[in-house]
Design an enzyme around this catalytic site. Structure first.
Site, PDB file in Angstrom:
ATOM      1  N   GLY B  94      31.768  48.668  40.392  1.00 17.50           N
ATOM      2  CA  GLY B  94      30.432  48.722  40.987  1.00 17.50           C
ATOM      3  C   GLY B  94      29.451  49.030  39.878  1.00 17.50           C
ATOM      4  O   GLY B  94      29.470  48.377  38.835  1.00 17.50           O
ATOM      5  N   SER B 124      36.850  47.714  36.085  1.00 14.15           N
ATOM      6  CA  SER B 124      35.426  47.547  35.773  1.00 14.15           C
ATOM      7  C   SER B 124      34.766  48.914  35.499  1.00 14.15           C
ATOM      8  O   SER B 124      35.107  49.550  34.503  1.00 14.15           O
ATOM      9  CB  SER B 124      34.760  46.768  36.905  1.00 14.15           C
ATOM     10  N   ALA B 125      33.877  49.384  36.357  1.00  9.30           N
ATOM     11  CA  ALA B 125      33.247  50.689  36.112  1.00  9.30           C
ATOM     12  C   ALA B 125      34.297  51.795  35.989  1.00  9.30           C
ATOM     13  O   ALA B 125      34.135  52.738  35.210  1.00  9.30           O
ATOM     14  CB  ALA B 125      32.265  51.014  37.236  1.00  9.30           C
ATOM     15  N   HIS B 161      34.621  42.623  32.020  1.00 11.31           N
ATOM     16  CA  HIS B 161      33.965  41.330  32.312  1.00 11.31           C
ATOM     17  C   HIS B 161      33.468  40.689  31.022  1.00 11.31           C
ATOM     18  O   HIS B 161      32.381  40.099  31.016  1.00 11.31           O
ATOM     19  CB  HIS B 161      32.751  41.499  33.237  1.00 11.31           C
ATOM     20  N   GLU B 196      37.821  38.709  32.003  1.00 12.04           N
ATOM     21  CA  GLU B 196      38.266  38.855  33.391  1.00 12.04           C
ATOM     22  C   GLU B 196      39.707  38.384  33.528  1.00 12.04           C
ATOM     23  O   GLU B 196      40.062  37.307  33.040  1.00 12.04           O
ATOM     24  CB  GLU B 196      37.328  38.084  34.307  1.00 12.04           C
TER      25      GLU B 196
END
Lengths: 241, 241
Positions: B94, B124-125, B161, B196
């Protein structure tokens, strides 16, 4: 009365080689024959960046007295002593977190907050700094900025280098529009996504988009397309409506 | 001895529809039949996001006990009381600034710093949070994070990413590689640009890239391409060399 503010998405539209060649008229009007105090702290090599911008401005506007604020013994004192009829401030682009950290540390942020009677021009990170916060920057947080609050020379946020989604992309990272939507999950202030080549000009209670198109994001509203020349003065009165 | 760490670029490679379907083997190994404490604070709708991830993990791994840490009366206390043989932490994606702010405010950041004996998974985060700082996030600073320092479960930075430059683009904004170069103007820590579909796995003094390719950025070196399966253990000893 607060002085005029001229905020560019960036210095060069796509395809253009000479910086600011797309914006001669507003720059001539805004800078006139004033001394320009250039703030290069978003960049890395401060002397080189100042020289580059000084050359670019002189190329499109003719000879201009551009001085690197970083070369002053006390840059904040220089801002505090500036003559609003003969001097102006120009804050350049680069990394917004680095800019915010350095102007916080050296007192220029505080001095600029006092001197709202000084004309202000900014490009990219320099435009982010003119907003209520730097929260709508695209930059990577390469240093602790020491705070996200900024100059609030206008009550709306700018997202510079605004980029439309690529319909062919398979990348899973957020699009720019999705990032601004996340901003509105946490904040109510309107965001103007300034495409490259566009600028905002504020003079008193007037706010105008020019140079190119933009996309306006307001919490709870569908995004709206704006054409060059659009009067956005109503946003000054109702920045979060 | 510090527990294993499994850090995904993101939950879905381009083209894949089912989250984590590309990573069944490492997830099965890492999560086993443990209770998974899912930390959804990078997201906006915490219940919905937790349900989405719980469903996704159960779809690819079979029934799994996934619990939303945000539903605990005192999430930090839950972390402090966790059994390292039977429970693990999974921090979702997020907005990294929002995640950092919330885990700073609710004490989970401090609790996770104490509990390095707990297995950690992130996407990700959640992967940014496992690094020394969150400085190599791609996210917009939509809230003041309250600090950029993070968990340092490994001594290198991840850029999730990771996106290669588009050779056809006329956009003037920085490419991802240029942003990481700016990071290295200010910091010496190595950065792994995880495309990714890729992940890093740390077990003791071993660090491995798997799932897909990555690009390694070290200050003063040319960027290097890394293939899936590359042993990066040397980075644990010399993260900034």
């Amino acid at each position: 009365m607060a002085a005029d503010v001229l905020l560019f998405s960036n210095s060069r539209p796509p395809g253009a080689e000479v910086p600011f060649a797309h914006a001669v008229a507003p720059l001539r009007e805004h800078l006139g024959d004033r001394t320009v105090w250039f703030a290069p702290w978003a960049g890395h090599d401060l002397d080189a960046y100042t020289g580059f911008v000084a050359d670019a401005l002189s190329e499109v506007l003719g000879p201009l007295d551009v001085r690197g604020l970083h070369r002053e013994p006390d840059p904040a004192a220089t801002i505090r002593a500036a003559d609003p009829a003969r001097e102006t401030v120009f804050v350049g682009g680069g990394n917004t977190f680095r800019l915010r950290r350095r102007v916080g540390d050296n007192g220029v942020l505080a001095a600029l907050r006092e001197r709202t009677d000084l004309r202000y021009a900014g490009a990219s990170a320099g435009s982010n700094l003119a907003c209520p916060t730097i929260m709508t920057t695209n930059d990577m947080p390469i240093v602790d900025p020491g705070g996200l609050d900024a100059l609030a020379r206008l009550p709306v946020q700018i997202n510079p280098h605004y980029l439309d989604p690529d319909p062919l992309s398979t990348h899973r990272g957020e699009t720019r529009e999705e990032r601004i939507h996340e901003f509105h999950e946490e904040n109510a202030v309107a965001v103007v996504g300034l495409r490259e080549g566009a600028w905002l000009f504020r003079s008193g209670e007037r706010l105008t988009l020019d140079g190119w198109t933009a996309r306006l994001f307001r919490r709870g509203h569908e995004p709206a397309e704006l054409t060059a020349g659009t009067d956005l003065s109503w946003l000054l009165a109702t920045p979060s409506s």
